[in-house]
Design a protein around this motif. Structure first.
Motif, short mmCIF file in Angstrom:
data_model
loop_
_atom_site.label_atom_id
_atom_site.label_comp_id
_atom_site.label_asym_id
_atom_site.label_seq_id
_atom_site.Cartn_x
_atom_site.Cartn_y
_atom_site.Cartn_z
N ARG A 1 15.97 54.33 -3.54
CA ARG A 1 16.61 55.58 -3.97
C ARG A 1 18.02 55.31 -4.47
O ARG A 1 18.44 55.87 -5.49
CB ARG A 1 16.64 56.58 -2.81
CG ARG A 1 17.16 57.96 -3.20
CD ARG A 1 17.12 58.93 -2.02
NE ARG A 1 15.76 59.16 -1.57
CZ ARG A 1 15.25 58.73 -0.42
NH1 ARG A 1 16.01 58.01 0.41
NH2 ARG A 1 14.03 58.99 -0.07
N ALA A 2 18.74 54.44 -3.78
CA ALA A 2 20.11 54.12 -4.19
C ALA A 2 20.11 53.40 -5.54
O ALA A 2 20.97 53.67 -6.39
CB ALA A 2 20.78 53.25 -3.13
N THR A 3 19.14 52.51 -5.75
CA THR A 3 19.05 51.81 -7.04
C THR A 3 18.78 52.80 -8.17
O THR A 3 19.38 52.72 -9.24
CB THR A 3 17.92 50.76 -7.00
OG1 THR A 3 18.25 49.77 -6.01
CG2 THR A 3 17.75 50.09 -8.35
N ARG A 4 17.88 53.72 -7.93
CA ARG A 4 17.56 54.74 -8.94
C ARG A 4 18.80 55.55 -9.29
O ARG A 4 19.08 55.80 -10.46
CB ARG A 4 16.44 55.65 -8.42
CG ARG A 4 16.05 56.76 -9.40
CD ARG A 4 14.99 57.66 -8.79
NE ARG A 4 14.72 58.78 -9.67
CZ ARG A 4 13.83 58.77 -10.64
NH1 ARG A 4 13.11 57.68 -10.86
NH2 ARG A 4 13.64 59.84 -11.40
N GLN A 5 19.56 55.95 -8.27
CA GLN A 5 20.76 56.75 -8.52
C GLN A 5 21.81 55.95 -9.30
O GLN A 5 22.47 56.48 -10.19
CB GLN A 5 21.36 57.25 -7.20
CG GLN A 5 20.51 58.31 -6.50
CD GLN A 5 20.30 59.54 -7.36
OE1 GLN A 5 21.24 60.12 -7.89
NE2 GLN A 5 19.05 59.94 -7.52
N ARG A 6 21.96 54.67 -8.98
CA ARG A 6 22.90 53.83 -9.72
C ARG A 6 22.50 53.71 -11.19
O ARG A 6 23.34 53.76 -12.09
CB ARG A 6 23.01 52.44 -9.09
CG ARG A 6 23.75 52.39 -7.78
CD ARG A 6 24.32 51.00 -7.50
NE ARG A 6 23.30 49.96 -7.55
CZ ARG A 6 22.52 49.62 -6.52
NH1 ARG A 6 22.63 50.25 -5.36
NH2 ARG A 6 21.63 48.65 -6.65
N LEU A 7 21.20 53.56 -11.43
CA LEU A 7 20.71 53.46 -12.80
C LEU A 7 20.95 54.75 -13.58
O LEU A 7 21.37 54.72 -14.74
CB LEU A 7 19.22 53.12 -12.80
CG LEU A 7 18.87 51.67 -12.46
CD1 LEU A 7 17.38 51.55 -12.14
CD2 LEU A 7 19.25 50.75 -13.62
N LEU A 8 20.72 55.89 -12.95
CA LEU A 8 20.92 57.17 -13.62
C LEU A 8 22.40 57.38 -13.95
O LEU A 8 22.75 57.79 -15.06
CB LEU A 8 20.40 58.32 -12.76
CG LEU A 8 18.88 58.38 -12.57
CD1 LEU A 8 18.51 59.48 -11.59
CD2 LEU A 8 18.17 58.58 -13.90
N SER A 9 23.27 57.07 -12.99
CA SER A 9 24.70 57.23 -13.23
C SER A 9 25.18 56.28 -14.33
O SER A 9 25.98 56.66 -15.20
CB SER A 9 25.48 56.97 -11.94
OG SER A 9 25.19 57.94 -10.97
N ALA A 10 24.68 55.04 -14.30
CA ALA A 10 25.07 54.06 -15.31
C ALA A 10 24.56 54.48 -16.69
O ALA A 10 25.26 54.30 -17.70
CB ALA A 10 24.52 52.68 -14.95
N ALA A 11 23.36 55.05 -16.75
CA ALA A 11 22.81 55.50 -18.03
C ALA A 11 23.66 56.63 -18.62
O ALA A 11 23.92 56.65 -19.83
CB ALA A 11 21.36 55.96 -17.84
N VAL A 12 24.08 57.55 -17.79
CA VAL A 12 24.95 58.65 -18.26
C VAL A 12 26.26 58.09 -18.79
O VAL A 12 26.72 58.46 -19.88
CB VAL A 12 25.22 59.65 -17.11
CG1 VAL A 12 26.30 60.66 -17.52
CG2 VAL A 12 23.94 60.39 -16.74
N ASP A 13 26.87 57.17 -18.04
CA ASP A 13 28.13 56.58 -18.48
C ASP A 13 27.97 55.82 -19.80
O ASP A 13 28.82 55.92 -20.69
CB ASP A 13 28.66 55.62 -17.40
CG ASP A 13 29.11 56.35 -16.15
OD1 ASP A 13 29.35 57.57 -16.22
OD2 ASP A 13 29.21 55.70 -15.09
N CYS A 14 26.88 55.07 -19.93
CA CYS A 14 26.67 54.30 -21.15
C CYS A 14 26.46 55.21 -22.35
O CYS A 14 27.00 54.96 -23.44
CB CYS A 14 25.47 53.37 -20.98
SG CYS A 14 25.79 51.93 -19.94
N LEU A 15 25.67 56.26 -22.18
CA LEU A 15 25.47 57.21 -23.28
C LEU A 15 26.78 57.82 -23.72
O LEU A 15 27.08 57.95 -24.91
CB LEU A 15 24.50 58.31 -22.86
CG LEU A 15 23.01 58.05 -23.01
CD1 LEU A 15 22.23 59.25 -22.50
CD2 LEU A 15 22.63 57.77 -24.45
N ALA A 16 27.59 58.24 -22.74
CA ALA A 16 28.87 58.89 -23.06
C ALA A 16 29.83 57.94 -23.76
O ALA A 16 30.57 58.34 -24.66
CB ALA A 16 29.50 59.43 -21.78
#
Length: 210
Positions: A20-35
């Motif tokens: 679950r923690a890995t999934r959350q890190r990936l989602l947060s990183a994806a948002v940051d990268c898109l922005a």
């Protein structure tokens, strides 16, 4: 072996917690990268590196790039909804201009930060990437309906009254437009003046005598 239960909740294993923690890190990183980098610069490898996980681990959670980034924007939508629900617990009294002004300002803020920039990058990509188009269209329709419902609830708006629904929707469209304007330059001062004026207009519509 069945899951261990205690206190009405299902216990999770350390492995599940890590997943679950890995999934959350990936989602947060994806948002940051898109922005920060836009769609073209936001590959699965770039997101995985930023999240501190292997590309294989990223693809275990999200088999395709489209899976990752649509999930990331849905994650953004959930965070926006959580922020609005939290706002509902600490508002000025109903029927006051102070309450309307606070809600207008918070709704506009949803469209002027990095979360909106990330969603915008996905919209642009969806216009050119057929495999993303249907996903993003469906997601944004759901996000739009939920945001409108929450705005109506926070404002205590009676949409049976003429003009109320359109004015609330106009507020959300205004916020989106202000978010776009803020992408190129800091529009804070002008935005504050517009928020004040729109709050006054909206308050007049909501509290107008029949």
């Amino acid at each position: 072996m069945p899951p261990v239960r205690g206190g009405g909740r299902t216990a999770t294993s350390p492995k599940q917690d890590r997943s679950r923690a890995t999934r959350q890190r990936l989602l947060s990183a994806a948002v940051d990268c898109l922005a920060e980098h836009g769609w073209a610069g936001s590959t699965v490898a770039v997101v995985a590196e930023r999240a501190g996980v292997s590309r294989g681990a990223a693809q275990h959670h999200f088999p395709t790039r489209e899976d990752l980034f649509t999930a990331a924007v849905e994650h953004v939508a959930e965070k926006r909804s959580d922020a609005l629900r939290a706002l509902a617990r600490d508002l000025p009294p109903a029927g006051t201009i102070a309450r309307t002004r606070t809600i207008v300002a918070e709704l506009v803020d949803l469209y002027t930060g990095p979360l909106f920039r990330a969603a915008l990058q996905l919209w642009v990509a969806a216009s050119n990437e057929p495999q993303l188009g249907d996903r993003v269209t469906d997601l944004e329709a759901r996000v739009g309906r939920e945001t409108h419902r929450m705005a109506v609830r926070l404002l205590g708006a009676d949409e049976a009254r003429p003009g109320v629904r359109e004015t609330v929707q106009g507020l959300l469209d205004l916020g989106r437009g202000l978010g776009l304007a803020n992408l190129l330059t800091d529009d804070t001062a002008r935005r504050h003046r517009i928020v004040e004026q729109w709050a006054s207009i909206l308050d007049g519509v909501l509290n107008r005598e029949e």
